[in-house]
Design a protein around this motif. Structure first.
Motif, PDB file in Angstrom:
ATOM      1  N   VAL A  37       0.869  -1.182   0.000  1.00  0.00           N
ATOM      2  CA  VAL A  37       0.000   0.000   0.000  1.00  0.00           C
ATOM      3  C   VAL A  37       0.901   1.226   0.000  1.00  0.00           C
ATOM      4  CG1 VAL A  37      -1.737   1.287   1.292  1.00  0.00           C
ATOM      5  CG2 VAL A  37      -1.853  -1.217   1.196  1.00  0.00           C
ATOM      6  N   VAL A  38       0.785   2.050  -1.044  1.00  0.00           N
ATOM      7  CA  VAL A  38       1.657   3.203  -1.223  1.00  0.00           C
ATOM      8  C   VAL A  38       0.927   4.458  -0.764  1.00  0.00           C
ATOM      9  CG1 VAL A  38       2.972   4.586  -2.881  1.00  0.00           C
ATOM     10  CG2 VAL A  38       2.831   2.101  -3.155  1.00  0.00           C
ATOM     11  N   LEU A  39       1.536   5.192   0.164  1.00  0.00           N
ATOM     12  CA  LEU A  39       1.047   6.488   0.615  1.00  0.00           C
ATOM     13  C   LEU A  39       2.048   7.532   0.139  1.00  0.00           C
ATOM     14  CD1 LEU A  39       0.081   5.574   4.301  1.00  0.00           C
ATOM     15  CD2 LEU A  39      -1.371   5.491   2.256  1.00  0.00           C
ATOM     16  N   GLU A  40       1.602   8.457  -0.717  1.00  0.00           N
ATOM     17  CA  GLU A  40       2.531   9.380  -1.349  1.00  0.00           C
ATOM     18  C   GLU A  40       2.341  10.805  -0.852  1.00  0.00           C
ATOM     19  OE1 GLU A  40       1.908   9.568  -5.532  1.00  0.00           O
ATOM     20  OE2 GLU A  40      -0.063  10.523  -5.367  1.00  0.00           O
ATOM     21  N   SER A  41       3.410  11.581  -1.013  1.00  0.00           N
ATOM     22  CA  SER A  41       3.384  13.005  -0.686  1.00  0.00           C
ATOM     23  C   SER A  41       4.413  13.693  -1.574  1.00  0.00           C
ATOM     24  CB  SER A  41       3.711  13.239   0.789  1.00  0.00           C
ATOM     25  OG  SER A  41       3.807  14.623   1.064  1.00  0.00           O
ATOM     26  N   CYS A  55       6.003   3.342  -6.597  1.00  0.00           N
ATOM     27  CA  CYS A  55       6.982   4.280  -6.042  1.00  0.00           C
ATOM     28  C   CYS A  55       8.345   3.945  -6.639  1.00  0.00           C
ATOM     29  CB  CYS A  55       7.022   4.184  -4.514  1.00  0.00           C
ATOM     30  SG  CYS A  55       7.930   5.549  -3.736  1.00  0.00           S
ATOM     31  N   ASP A  56       8.538   4.332  -7.898  1.00  0.00           N
ATOM     32  CA  ASP A  56       9.777   4.033  -8.603  1.00  0.00           C
ATOM     33  C   ASP A  56      10.735   5.218  -8.513  1.00  0.00           C
ATOM     34  OD1 ASP A  56       8.802   1.551  -9.382  1.00  0.00           O
ATOM     35  OD2 ASP A  56       7.881   2.358 -11.202  1.00  0.00           O
ATOM     36  N   TYR A  57      12.020   4.922  -8.725  1.00  0.00           N
ATOM     37  CA  TYR A  57      13.051   5.960  -8.748  1.00  0.00           C
ATOM     38  C   TYR A  57      12.699   6.998  -9.810  1.00  0.00           C
ATOM     39  CZ  TYR A  57      17.686   8.047  -9.008  1.00  0.00           C
ATOM     40  OH  TYR A  57      18.734   8.928  -8.990  1.00  0.00           O
ATOM     41  N   PRO A  58      12.892   8.303  -9.549  1.00  0.00           N
ATOM     42  CA  PRO A  58      13.609   8.909  -8.422  1.00  0.00           C
ATOM     43  C   PRO A  58      12.763   9.203  -7.187  1.00  0.00           C
ATOM     44  CG  PRO A  58      13.116  10.593 -10.029  1.00  0.00           C
ATOM     45  CD  PRO A  58      12.596   9.308 -10.605  1.00  0.00           C
ATOM     46  N   GLU A  63       9.569   1.882   4.093  1.00  0.00           N
ATOM     47  CA  GLU A  63       8.524   1.034   4.666  1.00  0.00           C
ATOM     48  C   GLU A  63       8.438   1.223   6.174  1.00  0.00           C
ATOM     49  OE1 GLU A  63       9.500  -2.929   3.582  1.00  0.00           O
ATOM     50  OE2 GLU A  63       8.669  -2.780   1.549  1.00  0.00           O
ATOM     51  N   TRP A  64       7.209   1.159   6.692  1.00  0.00           N
ATOM     52  CA  TRP A  64       7.019   1.112   8.137  1.00  0.00           C
ATOM     53  C   TRP A  64       7.463  -0.260   8.656  1.00  0.00           C
ATOM     54  CZ3 TRP A  64       3.896   4.752   5.765  1.00  0.00           C
ATOM     55  CH2 TRP A  64       3.701   5.954   6.471  1.00  0.00           C
ATOM     56  N   ASP A  65       7.933  -0.296   9.878  1.00  0.00           N
ATOM     57  CA  ASP A  65       8.324  -1.567  10.479  1.00  0.00           C
ATOM     58  C   ASP A  65       7.092  -2.444  10.678  1.00  0.00           C
ATOM     59  OD1 ASP A  65      10.950  -0.756  10.612  1.00  0.00           O
ATOM     60  OD2 ASP A  65      10.770   0.066  12.634  1.00  0.00           O
ATOM     61  N   GLY A  66       7.162  -3.670  10.189  1.00  0.00           N
ATOM     62  CA  GLY A  66       6.041  -4.592  10.346  1.00  0.00           C
ATOM     63  C   GLY A  66       4.923  -4.307   9.358  1.00  0.00           C
ATOM     64  N   PHE A  82       7.788   9.488  -1.361  1.00  0.00           N
ATOM     65  CA  PHE A  82       7.991  10.930  -1.483  1.00  0.00           C
ATOM     66  C   PHE A  82       8.380  11.251  -2.926  1.00  0.00           C
ATOM     67  CE2 PHE A  82       8.865   9.588   2.831  1.00  0.00           C
ATOM     68  CZ  PHE A  82       8.045  10.433   3.563  1.00  0.00           C
ATOM     69  N   ARG A  83       7.506  12.018  -3.582  1.00  0.00           N
ATOM     70  CA  ARG A  83       7.667  12.299  -5.002  1.00  0.00           C
ATOM     71  C   ARG A  83       8.642  13.452  -5.223  1.00  0.00           C
ATOM     72  NH1 ARG A  83       5.686   7.696  -7.154  1.00  0.00           N
ATOM     73  NH2 ARG A  83       3.544   7.285  -6.484  1.00  0.00           N
TER      74      ARG A  83
END
Length: 383
Positions: A37-41, A55-58, A63-66, A82-83
């Motif tokens: 699950v991708v959360l972007e900003s 969420c590819d380069y650049p 990831e959150w732990d767990g 992060f875009r």
């Protein structure tokens, strides 16, 4: 019994083309099953929100732990994405607010109130500043119940979109590789027919026994049908993705991946040609050092030996490059090249390109030790 080399070549091309189609189909169903699950900003002021985009380069992902359990009971890994800006850097904060005085539009008028400005603070992906910024944003973030509810109801979309993206990504590669293979085979066949005096459309000369045209040639209709089927699947996948994620830039990624895939194929061909040249030069240097005449590349044993020289050349260069970059100042240059390459969206292409070019190193000692060159320069040394 006469050997039909052209028919053998067509069957080899058909075999490799079939393997390409099977490989693409395998990648479609089993490759890159990223269901995170991708959360972007895109800025420090924008809240992290759910997206179906990868969420590819650049872009920078963390990831959150767990893993997290959603309302429908599914367990997924959540990643903060992060875009970047257009220049490839990511905004990590803003400087203090400053007042920028403005000049009056006309003499005699009161100047307008000063404009408030703030300096944008940005960082390269994978830098220490970016890592600290991402950890701070993630520490302060919590999904609300409404956000969790929306994501839980749409988790099934992630698998569908990823499946469609794999189809869109694989099609240019499959079509490009098969068409490239066919063009190379057709070019080689055209050259061989010219040298052998075989008419176009025939496998033997007119006066040969076993005469004539391709009466039993391997059919290739299935090959074009396979490419057409893949094109149809990719088109449907693009439409599905546009319907399910209308805000995404799938068409841009499709065009970008198509162009990028073509460029990668061209660079791969160039790289293989350079590697082959390095192997030939190392082989010549080897026999020159032994003061022996090179055997001609006319049988399978010598061809396999040339392949071994290519592998040895890569091993020698890897060992030498590790020693040089680890224990000399050259390592700083290579790091600078790698930073430049990644910041311009080439990932590690810069260092890979440098390594491939360095595979030609045997040319330098071969040129210096060339007996023919030494003989030409001998009179000048005597003079």
């Amino acid at each position: 019994m006469a050997i039909n080399w052209f028919e053998g070549g067509r069957r080899i091309v058909s075999l490799f083309a079939g393997l390409i189609l099977l490989g693409g189909t395998g990648y479609l169903f089993f490759g890159d099953t990223d269901n995170r699950v991708v959360l972007e900003s895109s800025s420090p002021e924008a809240r992290l929100h759910w997206t179906l985009d990868r969420c590819d380069y650049p872009s920078f992902d963390k990831e959150w732990d767990g893993k997290s359990t959603f309302l429908n009971g599914e367990v997924r890994q959540i990643v903060a994405c992060f875009r970047p800006k257009a220049d490839g850097k990511i905004i990590v904060g803003y400087g203090p607010e400053q007042s920028l005085p403005l000049s009056p539009a006309r003499p005699g008028q009161q100047p307008p109130p000063p404009m408030k400005v703030r300096k944008i603070l940005d960082a390269d992906p994978f830098s220490t500043e970016m890592e600290s910024y991402a950890l701070e944003r993630m520490r302060r973030f919590n999904l609300s119940y409404d956000e969790m509810k929306v994501i839980s109801s749409g988790l099934w979309k992630i698998g569908v979109v990823r499946f469609c993206e794999r189809a869109i990504e694989a099609f240019p590669w499959i079509a490009g590789l098969i068409m490239g293979l066919w063009i190379v085979a057709a070019g080689i066949g055209w050259l061989l027919r010219g040298f052998a005096g075989v008419p176009t459309g025939h496998d033997f000369k007119a006066d040969d026994l076993n005469k004539a045209a391709r009466s039993n040639h391997a059919p290739i209709d299935w090959l074009w049908m396979g490419i057409g089927a893949w094109g149809f699947v990719a088109g449907i996948a693009w439409l599905v993705t546009k319907v399910m994620a209308p805000a995404t830039t799938v068409i841009d990624r499709f065009v970008g991946k198509a162009v990028g895939g073509l460029g990668t194929i061209i660079m791969a061909v160039v790289g293989l040609a350079i590697a082959a040249g390095g192997a030939v030069a190392l082989r010549a240097l080897f026999y020159l050092a032994l003061r022996r005449e090179q055997p001609e590349l006319k049988d399978d044993a010598e061809t396999r030996a040339l392949l071994l020289f290519g592998i040895a050349n890569i091993a020698i260069l890897m060992t030498a490059s590790w020693l040089v970059t680890t224990y000399t100042f050259v390592g700083g240059w290579v790091d600078a090249l790698d930073d430049w390459s990644r910041s311009n969206g080439f990932k590690d292409g810069g260092t890979v390109g440098l390594f491939v070019l360095c595979l030609l190193w045997p040319v330098i000692p071969l040129w210096a030790l060339n007996p023919a060159r030494s003989d030409r320069e001998a009179p000048n040394r005597c003079a």
